[in-house]
Design an enzyme around this catalytic site. Sequence first.
Site, PDB file in Angstrom:
ATOM      1  CD  GLU A 221     101.715  19.582  46.458  1.00 40.03           C
ATOM      2  OE1 GLU A 221     101.009  20.597  46.596  1.00 40.03           O
ATOM      3  OE2 GLU A 221     101.250  18.427  46.436  1.00 40.03           O
ATOM      4  CD  GLU A 243      96.293  26.960  45.015  1.00 38.48           C
ATOM      5  OE1 GLU A 243      95.327  26.216  44.818  1.00 38.48           O
ATOM      6  OE2 GLU A 243      96.599  27.400  46.142  1.00 38.48           O
TER       7      GLU A 243
END
Length: 475
Positions: A221, A243
Amino acid sequence: MKRYIRSAITPAAVLLALSHATAARALDYDPTYSYPAGCVVNWKQQVFQSKWWTGPGHSPDEVDSVANPWDTSWERAPQGTPTGCKHEQPVPPDTGGPGDPGKPREVLLSTLLADEAAKAAEYPVIEALRASMRTLDNATVEAVQPGREQNPANVRRVERIVDATRFEYLFPLHSGEYSYLGFLKAIAKFPAVCDDYGAPRDAEAICRKTLATMFAHFAQETGAHESWRPEEEYRQGLFHVREMGYEEQSNAFNGNCAAPIWQNEAWPCGKWPDGRYKSYFGRGAKQLSYSFNYGPFSETIYGDARVLLDSPHLVADTWLNLASAAFFYATARPPKPSMLHVMDGSWQPNAADIADGRLPSFGVTTMIINGGVECGGSGPEHAASANRITYYRAFAAHLGVPIEASEKLGCRNMKEFSASSSGAVPISWVPHWDPQPSCYLVPWEAQHSVLKPGDYVQCIRKGFPDLEIIDDVSR
């Protein structure tokens, strides 16, 4: 990476008249009515059926606006399906109720609390879920320090397995926002993570497997994923805090904020002064995304959804960047079990799970975190899932976790969790008239959770706004 009412009492005479009326004509959806399960209605030249009790204002339009089919009580019915209701008839607004005319309807709070306890006791699994999702108070969490003798038992166990030196070795590229102290605080907040276990389960072995699992997902991730670096890719985790491509002022991951779904009623999105919705893009070690994940996480940490809905940056800039991952690891989201219960052996598959390829394994945790993207199909393993397998093997070897040859590490040929899975446990309260104002448990996520204290009473208030609840408990 992404993861992811009945409002009034109806006299028999009203029901009889309504029954005759609906029998005489096609049943068209009326936004002021409540619809019991099994009602088929016309709406915008299409036919829809109510899957469970549907309160006023929840129109069939929700079918095209929700993220998941279980987020709405409506589903499309085949064109030409006769309209009408299988059992109870639709309930018009403000129909009054039994008893003396004008007498307010009342219920004692103690009666509701007893009703809640009795219904929850029918499902022993609820206590197991409550235990796995319990939290430590923030003052005690903030007192945690590496090597402190008074640290909680699960933190001391983690320290014995992964001390500060090993943490730095396993995550040499970690961003400054991720720290060893923050990691320990995240573990402290959720005592079930690396908890004690009675015989014959080995608490340390389970903890090592837990950490290998969490770290492998961290690497996928938040990893740098740069093969040219001298550090192996499995050791490149916790590199990204936010992100890629997004910053706090980005206008993204908020498209659901204006949708007519119950999640936005439970956890309304925060706004900037200019009226734009805040952005809920991926932040932290688990890349927590979307307001309907920030809201519950905020309630878990602070007892108040507004804190992180209004200040989502805290999931990146504080120890919550790691606590969000521990929260996800310990939290069941029916029909999915929690990763914790998969890896400690608490979750046991039923016949439907076995037929769909879901067995206790690392592969199932990938299905839980991102199955809609990485799992299923008969071809080769998805690249991201293959990465997770590689990282898990590396962390398992480093932490002394044996991997059985029979363990399913990937998730190809594995179907997503469904209502038939053993993970579809009753977790949410839904209003129901049976034959008094009541709420019953359903195996999907709804606005009121059996795991949240006080939610049964809130379900009653929501479903029966004209009902007066008399507090005979706090006197």
